[in-house]
Scaffold this active site. Structure first.
Site, PDB file in Angstrom:
ATOM      1  N   SER A  62       6.686   1.687  -2.388  1.00 38.01           N
ATOM      2  CA  SER A  62       6.939   3.074  -2.046  1.00 38.01           C
ATOM      3  C   SER A  62       7.664   3.791  -3.202  1.00 38.01           C
ATOM      4  O   SER A  62       7.184   3.798  -4.317  1.00 38.01           O
ATOM      5  CB  SER A  62       7.713   3.152  -0.729  1.00 38.01           C
ATOM      6  OG  SER A  62       7.630   4.430  -0.164  1.00 38.01           O
ATOM      7  N   ASP A 176       1.513   3.176   2.798  1.00 42.02           N
ATOM      8  CA  ASP A 176       2.825   2.695   2.363  1.00 42.02           C
ATOM      9  C   ASP A 176       3.032   1.190   2.533  1.00 42.02           C
ATOM     10  O   ASP A 176       2.885   0.641   3.624  1.00 42.02           O
ATOM     11  CB  ASP A 176       3.908   3.443   3.145  1.00 42.02           C
ATOM     12  CG  ASP A 176       5.240   3.465   2.422  1.00 42.02           C
ATOM     13  OD1 ASP A 176       5.688   2.405   1.975  1.00 42.02           O
ATOM     14  OD2 ASP A 176       5.833   4.556   2.321  1.00 42.02           O
TER      15      ASP A 176
END
Length: 341
Positions: A62, A176
Site C-alpha cells: 500500500s 490493496d
C-alpha cells in the site's frame, strides 16, 4: 508476478538491483500499510541513512509500496518533497471521482504524479531489489509483483477496495495488499534478506478489541451520496457540491460520525491490525519498528512534516537493536544523502 508462499520464491532468488558485494548481512526493509501515516516511512529511511543503515532490498504494501518504490529507485527526495508540499486543498484536488461503480476514485491523478517521479521504470530494474504486495480480486490470493511496470505495481498495491478502482495486471484484477500482508516481512526474506527491519504503522493502535454492548450506526449509501451532491449542486454549483460532499464523506460529519470513506478506512485499518499481528507472530522480523502515529488521521496526507519526524523518532529508538544485527556507519554531518552507499 508470483502468488504468496515463501516456498514459491527461493531465498537465493535475488532480483537485479539487490547489492551482494557489500560485506555483512543483506538487509531488507518491510514497509507496512497505513494510508497517510505512511509518510512516516520517509522519516524512517532518512534516519537509517544518517546511521549508515542501507537496505539492499525493499518490500512494500500500500503506502509502503509508494515510499518503498521511490526509495528503491533512488528518488526518496522526490516523494519527500511531494509529501511536504501537500495541503488540505491540494489533497482534495488529487481525488478524481469515479463513475465506474467499482470505486469512489479513479486514481488517475495520483498515477500521473507517480509517473512524473518514476517514469517508465521497471520493478526489476530499480537500484535496489524491490517487490510489492497486492491482493487478487475474487480469489483473495496474495500476489507479489517483482517485475513489470513499477507505477502499475505500486498503484495495484494501494488500490483500497471501494475507494480506488482495482488495477489489471497480467489478466488479474488487483487491489490493496494490506488485506493479506500489511507488513511484508515474508517478501523481504524471499528476496534474500538476511536481516529484516519491519516498519509497522498500526502497532500502537492496539485493535485488541473487546465487546461493547452498544448499537452501531450505518453510513449513508452511495445513492444517498449522489442525492446530496445533486442537492448541493443546485444550490452552489458542481464544485461546491463535490467539495461539501468530500468534506463529509472523506472526513467526519457535523455530528461526529465518520463519513463513508472514513468509515471504510477505519474498518480496513482494524482488519489490518489483526492481520498484521497474526502475520508478524508467524514470521517475526529481526527488528520491528512501531511508529507511534495513531494521533494522525488516515486521510491527513497534509501532515507529512509531523509524520516524517515521527518516523525518524521511531527509527532512532530502534537503532541500538539494529546495531545488534548490522554494523552502523553513521553519515558525516553535511554529507550528501545516498541510498546506494
Amino acid at each position: 508476478m508470483s502468488d504468496s508462499s515463501t516456498s514459491s520464491r527461493p531465498r537465493e532468488a535475488v532480483p537485479p538491483g539487490a547489492r551482494t558485494d557489500r560485506p555483512g548481512p543483506r538487509i531488507g526493509v518491510a514497509l507496512g500499510a497505513g494510508a497517510a501515516r505512511g509518510w512516516a516511512h520517509i522519516g524512517v529511511l532518512l534516519e537509517f541513512a544518517d546511521h549508515g543503515v542501507v537496505p539492499d532490498v525493499v518490500a512494500g504494501t500500500s503506502i509502503g509500496a509508494v515510499v518503498g518504490g521511490c526509495y528503491a529507485a533512488g528518488k526518496l527526495d522526490h516523494v519527500e518533497l511531494f509529501a511536504r508540499s501537500l495541503t488540505k486543498k491540494s489533497v482534495f484536488s488529487l481525488l478524481d471521482i469515479s463513475f465506474s461503480g467499482v470505486g469512489l476514485l479513479t486514481g488517475a491523478r495520483l498515477r500521473r504524479r507517480l509517473r512524473q517521479a518514476l517514469g517508465g521504470l521497471q520493478v526489476d530494474g530499480l537500484e535496489k531489489g524491490f517487490a510489492v504486495v497486492a491482493t487478487e480480486v475474487g480469489t483473495g490470493h496474495e500476489v507479489w509483483l517483482t517485475r513489470g511496470d513499477a507505477v502499475e505495481a505500486i498503484c495495484a498495491s494501494y488500490a483500497l477496495p471501494g475507494i480506488f478502482e482495482p488495477v489489471r495486471i497480467n489478466e488479474r484484477w488487483l487491489f490493496d495488499g494490506a488485506l493479506v500482508n500489511p507488513v511484508p516481512v515474508t517478501v523481504c526474506r524471499a528476496l534474500g534478506a538476511d536481516v529484516v527491519l519491519a516498519v509497522n504503522l498500526i502497532g500502537d493502535n492496539g485493535f485488541r478489541g473487546t465487546v461493547l454492548n452498544n448499537h452501531l450506526s450505518i453510513e449513508p449509501s452511495l445513492d444517498k451520496l449522489a442525492a446530496e451532491i445533486e442537492g448541493e449542486r443546485r444550490k452552489g454549483g458542481l464544485f461546491s457540491a463535490l467539495r461539501g460532499a468530500g468534506r463529509r464523506h472523506f472526513g467526519r460529519r457535523e455530528d461526529g460520525a465518520p463519513g463513508m470513506a472514513s468509515a471504510m478506512m477505519d474498518a480496513f485499518n482494524i482488519a489490518q491490525g489483526r492481520i498484521s499481528r497474526s502475520r508478524l507472530a508467524g514470521d517475526p522480523p529481526d527488528v520491528l519498528i512501531n511508529a507511534r502515529v495513531s494521533k494522525v488521521g488516515l486521510f491527513d496526507f497534509h501532515r507529512a512534516g509531523e509524520l516524517i519526524e515521527m518516523g525518524r523518532e521511531a527509527a532512532r529508538r530502534a537503532i541500538p537493536e539494529i546495531a545488534d544485527h548490522v554494523a552502523l556507519t553513521p553519515r558525516a554531518e553535511g554529507a550528501p544523502f545516498d541510498t546506494r552507499a
